[in-house]
Design an enzyme around this catalytic site. Structure first.
Site, PDB file in Angstrom:
ATOM      1  N   TYR A  55      -1.827  15.037  -6.549  1.00  0.00           N
ATOM      2  CA  TYR A  55      -2.742  14.664  -5.419  1.00  0.00           C
ATOM      3  C   TYR A  55      -2.011  13.915  -4.424  1.00  0.00           C
ATOM      4  CZ  TYR A  55      -6.925  13.012  -2.716  1.00  0.00           C
ATOM      5  OH  TYR A  55      -7.762  12.562  -1.846  1.00  0.00           O
ATOM      6  N   ASP A  61       5.789  10.397  -3.464  1.00  0.00           N
ATOM      7  CA  ASP A  61       4.498   9.846  -3.188  1.00  0.00           C
ATOM      8  C   ASP A  61       4.439   8.946  -4.303  1.00  0.00           C
ATOM      9  OD1 ASP A  61       1.068  11.171  -2.708  1.00  0.00           O
ATOM     10  OD2 ASP A  61       1.779   9.168  -2.824  1.00  0.00           O
ATOM     11  N   LYS A 120      -2.387   1.562  -1.979  1.00  0.00           N
ATOM     12  CA  LYS A 120      -2.859   0.851  -3.097  1.00  0.00           C
ATOM     13  C   LYS A 120      -2.501  -0.556  -3.235  1.00  0.00           C
ATOM     14  CE  LYS A 120      -4.110   5.307  -5.342  1.00  0.00           C
ATOM     15  NZ  LYS A 120      -5.377   5.593  -5.650  1.00  0.00           N
TER      16      LYS A 120
HETATM   17  P1  KE4 Z   1      -5.984   7.550  -0.138  1.00  0.00           P
HETATM   18  O1  KE4 Z   1      -6.042   8.416   1.024  1.00  0.00           O
HETATM   19  O2  KE4 Z   1      -7.171   7.720  -1.435  1.00  0.00           O
HETATM   20  O3  KE4 Z   1      -5.780   6.048   0.003  1.00  0.00           O
HETATM   21  O4  KE4 Z   1      -4.838   7.891  -1.094  1.00  0.00           O
HETATM   22  C1  KE4 Z   1      -4.454   9.416  -1.357  1.00  0.00           C
HETATM   23  C2  KE4 Z   1      -3.546   9.618  -2.543  1.00  0.00           C
HETATM   24  C3  KE4 Z   1      -2.160   9.867  -2.103  1.00  0.00           C
HETATM   25  N1  KE4 Z   1      -1.115   9.963  -3.161  1.00  0.00           N
HETATM   26  C4  KE4 Z   1      -1.543   9.807  -4.343  1.00  0.00           C
HETATM   27  C5  KE4 Z   1      -0.681   9.802  -5.448  1.00  0.00           C
HETATM   28  C6  KE4 Z   1      -2.748   9.314  -4.903  1.00  0.00           C
HETATM   29  O5  KE4 Z   1      -3.184   9.090  -6.184  1.00  0.00           O
HETATM   30  C7  KE4 Z   1      -3.731   9.067  -3.864  1.00  0.00           C
HETATM   31  C8  KE4 Z   1      -5.036   8.808  -4.117  1.00  0.00           C
HETATM   32  N2  KE4 Z   1      -5.627   8.464  -5.369  1.00  0.00           N
HETATM   33  C9  KE4 Z   1      -6.979   8.702  -5.909  1.00  0.00           C
HETATM   34  C10 KE4 Z   1      -7.185   8.587  -7.210  1.00  0.00           C
HETATM   35  N3  KE4 Z   1      -6.977   9.690  -8.050  1.00  0.00           N
HETATM   36  C11 KE4 Z   1      -7.826   7.757  -5.191  1.00  0.00           C
HETATM   37  C12 KE4 Z   1      -9.291   7.664  -5.423  1.00  0.00           C
HETATM   38  C13 KE4 Z   1      -9.948   8.401  -4.546  1.00  0.00           C
HETATM   39  O6  KE4 Z   1      -9.797   9.560  -4.024  1.00  0.00           O
HETATM   40  O7  KE4 Z   1     -11.116   7.635  -4.406  1.00  0.00           O
END
Ligand code: KE4
Length: 435
Positions: free
Chosen positions: A148, A243, A271
């Site tokens: 993701y 990523d 994060k």
């Molecule tokens: P954000 O747009 O949620 O800040 O980041 C996206 C993203 C990009 N790359 C990786 C590897 C990520 O894990 C994420 C976001 N992770 C999710 C948890 N699986 C965030 C939780 C959520 O969507 O609220």
């Protein structure tokens, strides 16, 4: 009275929330859909624990989905943010804090010479892909099933029928013209990568990968897989994008690229570098990043990018991580947790397998091995949901899905692990006895 009444105020808030916000949450993963439950509403966090609005306390292994590697309300982070907010909240001009955090991130992440801050991981991955397309003059990107990269249209693609075929939208509202530019292949599948790059390599702008997959549970790269990605992208002239939104500062101080000794062309972060505030970042060698506006011609912008409060929180977290370098301790504690959960499951006749990389961990209720997303789909989801609810009622907050990584913080002590394993044991016993 049972557990429902223990969360009466959360239930009342949820009833209000669903009337004014889709699903009652501001991000789908928080809705507890995968575990047939309702979310609790948090009042506060301290160290390894959350307290909900009904006063119920939980040992927290979600840690805001990764950012809180020092646990909740770490004094050094709180004091840094308090100092910053007394001076104001945002200025729309450059600030010293942005420069200081950029210098720290560049110093710690091996492949970085320059970095640009944005407000989320999604913004960062979208921007990194736009930059890769500009630098190469190509349009195709390749991602992996189960990885993701945020909710940008290009990433909401699922594998077409068969390997290495052009993508199909995985969400309504995403034009197929966009996902047709996204190839999707299985993680850890050398042959699929080689086939995709042989067929499409001359049109490929970038390959984007979670160097350790944290969005399908936890799936480590098999030996040599990341090197293959480095070699193959080099061969066809595509950029390799790591990523590291989740792995950055979590699997080692320098992230997965330090741990595995691979230098990607672009790195995406988020994060941990925000200390719980909205921050994303993308970066790489100077000669690639120089293409980003206003130095270059690739446009990307953001009103609150580099927000000084977020920079202060991120800087404070990195200062503690650099001073303590807690990664061996974090990995050892996470290993004791995972081995304990797997052993308890097997004692109750439940097939289980697990993995740990730094302060990220995962447990699957299936025999394993789990090499890719398809393997992960073998988990017993119904069992997981019942086990999950019992653990939650026992005061342990895991990620509410079998397809999410767990985290651990420097605030988690041996007593937390012992208490967690006791709750896991009781939960499994109850679920298995219920049949
Ligand atoms: P954000 O747009 O949620 O800040 O980041 C996206 C993203 C990009 N790359 C990786 C590897 C990520 O894990 C994420 C976001 N992770 C999710 C948890 N699986 C965030 C939780 C959520 O969507 O609220």
């Amino acid at each position: 009275m049972g557990q429902m009444n223990r969360r009466e105020l959360s239930r009342q808030l949820y009833e209000r929330a669903v009337r004014v916000t889709p699903g009652g949450v501001n991000s789908p993963v928080r809705a507890f859909g995968a575990v047939n439950g309702e979310p609790f509403f948090t009042a506060s966090g301290t160290g390894s624990r959350l307290r909900d609005v009904d006063g119920v306390e939980y040992i927290d292994y979600v840690l805001s989905w990764g950012p809180l590697i020092l646990g909740h309300a770490h004094p050094h982070v709180v004091e840094a943010v308090q100092r910053a907010v007394r001076k104001g909240t945002h200025y729309g001009t450059p600030t010293p804090e942005e420069v200081e955090l950029a210098e720290r991130v560049v110093a710690l992440v091996p492949s970085l010479e320059m970095v640009r801050f944005v407000n989320s991981g999604t913004e960062a991955t979208m921007s990194a892909v736009r930059l890769a397309r500009a630098v190469t003059g190509r349009d195709l990107i390749l991602k992996f099933e189960g990885c993701y990269h945020g909710h940008g249209d290009s990433f909401l693609a699922k594998a077409g029928s068969g390997l290495a075929t052009l993508g199909l939208p995985s969400s309504p509202g995403v034009p197929k013209e966009i996902t047709r530019l996204t190839l999707t292949v299985p993680y850890n599948d050398r042959g699929a990568v080689e086939e995709a790059l042989s067929r499409h390599g001359d049109r490929l702008a970038a390959l984007i990968v979670e160097p350790v997959v944290g969005n399908a549970g936890l799936i480590p790269p098999e030996t040599g897989f990341l090197q293959l990605l480095r070699d193959e992208t080099q061969r066809v002239g595509a950029l390799l994008i790591f990523d590291e939104v989740m792995t950055g500062f979590r699997v080692a101080l320098g992230g997965a690229q330090e741990r595995y000794g691979i230098r990607p062309d672009l790195t995406v972060l988020g994060k941990v570098i925000g200390g719980g505030f909205p921050v994303g970042a993308y970066g790489g060698p100077r000669q690639i990043m120089a293409r980003v506006a206003p130095q270059g011609d690739v446009y990307q912008a953001g009103t609150l990018s580099g927000n000084p409060l977020a920079m202060a929180a991120g800087l404070a977290q990195l200062e503690v991580l650099e001073r303590e370098n807690p990664y061996v301790r974090l990995e050892s504690r996470a290993t004791r947790l995972v081995e304990g959960i797997v052993a308890a499951a097997r004692r109750h006749g439940v097939p289980a397998t697990g993995a740990v990389v730094g302060s990220m961990w995962g447990v699957y209720f299936c025999a394993g091995p789990v090499r890719n997303f398809e393997d992960a789909l073998a988990v017993d989801r119904e069992l997981f949901a019942r086990y999950y609810r019992e653990c939650l009622d026992g005061g342990v907050f895991f990620a509410p899905s079998p397809f999410e990584a767990g985290f651990i913080s420097t605030a988690h002590g041996d007593a937390d692990i012992d208490e967690t394993l006791a709750v896991v044991e009781r939960s499994l016993a109850k679920v298995i006895d219920q049949g």
